[in-house]
Design a protein around this motif. Structure first.
Motif: not given
Length: 161
Positions: A65-72
């Motif tokens: 939810x908090x980090x775009x880098x993690x979602x990527x």
């Protein structure tokens, strides 16, 4: 597509690492004398052991939810981050169970992940993972602390982290 950049591993000088480890061991051992009563600690430990999987899952949801880098990150690498989060939580549980004899280090926690993970997760992102896991465990302390031991559990989390 979001591009994920890797950073070369950062290694602290050996004397600095050794000093940090000694300070952590001394600080954690000193805290052992101030742990909650035996009964409260045993009940908290029982509850904590029963929620470790949920804590790791909550940490991964928060990272997502908090980090775009993690979602990527590809699914396999997100899974590896989950393995590291679970290892960190398990390490805290082991220390909480026996603070004087459990001296697991960050090295052992991060050994749970394959070396390939260092190519996709930067030092800054690694720190975000650690902060998120600590925050999630602390935010859920009331759920696993035995009644009256909530403050002691929060202090234990701070000392351990």
């Amino acid at each position: 597509m979001v591009e994920v950049h890797s950073a070369p591993p950062v290694r602290a000088p050996a004397p600095l690492v050794d000093r940090a480890r000694r300070l952590c061991v001394v600080h954690k051992a000193a805290y052992a004398d101030a742990m909650p009563t035996t009964q409260a600690r045993a009940e908290t430990l029982r509850r904590l052991r029963s929620v470790t999987g949920r804590l790791a899952t909550a940490a991964l949801k928060t990272l997502d939810a908090d980090y775009a880098w993690f979602r990527a990150l590809p699914a396999q690498e997100r899974s590896w981050v989950g393995t590291v989060a679970q290892a960190g939580i398990d390490s805290f549980v082991a220390w909480f169970a026996d603070p004087q004899h459990s001296q697991r280090s960050a090295t052992e926690v991060f050994a749970a992940a394959p070396p390939e993970l260092t190519r996709s997760v930067s030092l800054q992102h690694t720190l975000s993972v650690i902060r998120t896991v600590v925050r999630v465990v602390e935010d859920n302390a009331d759920d696993f602390a035995s009644p009256g031991a909530e403050r002691d559990v929060r202090e234990a989390i701070l000392v351990y982290s």
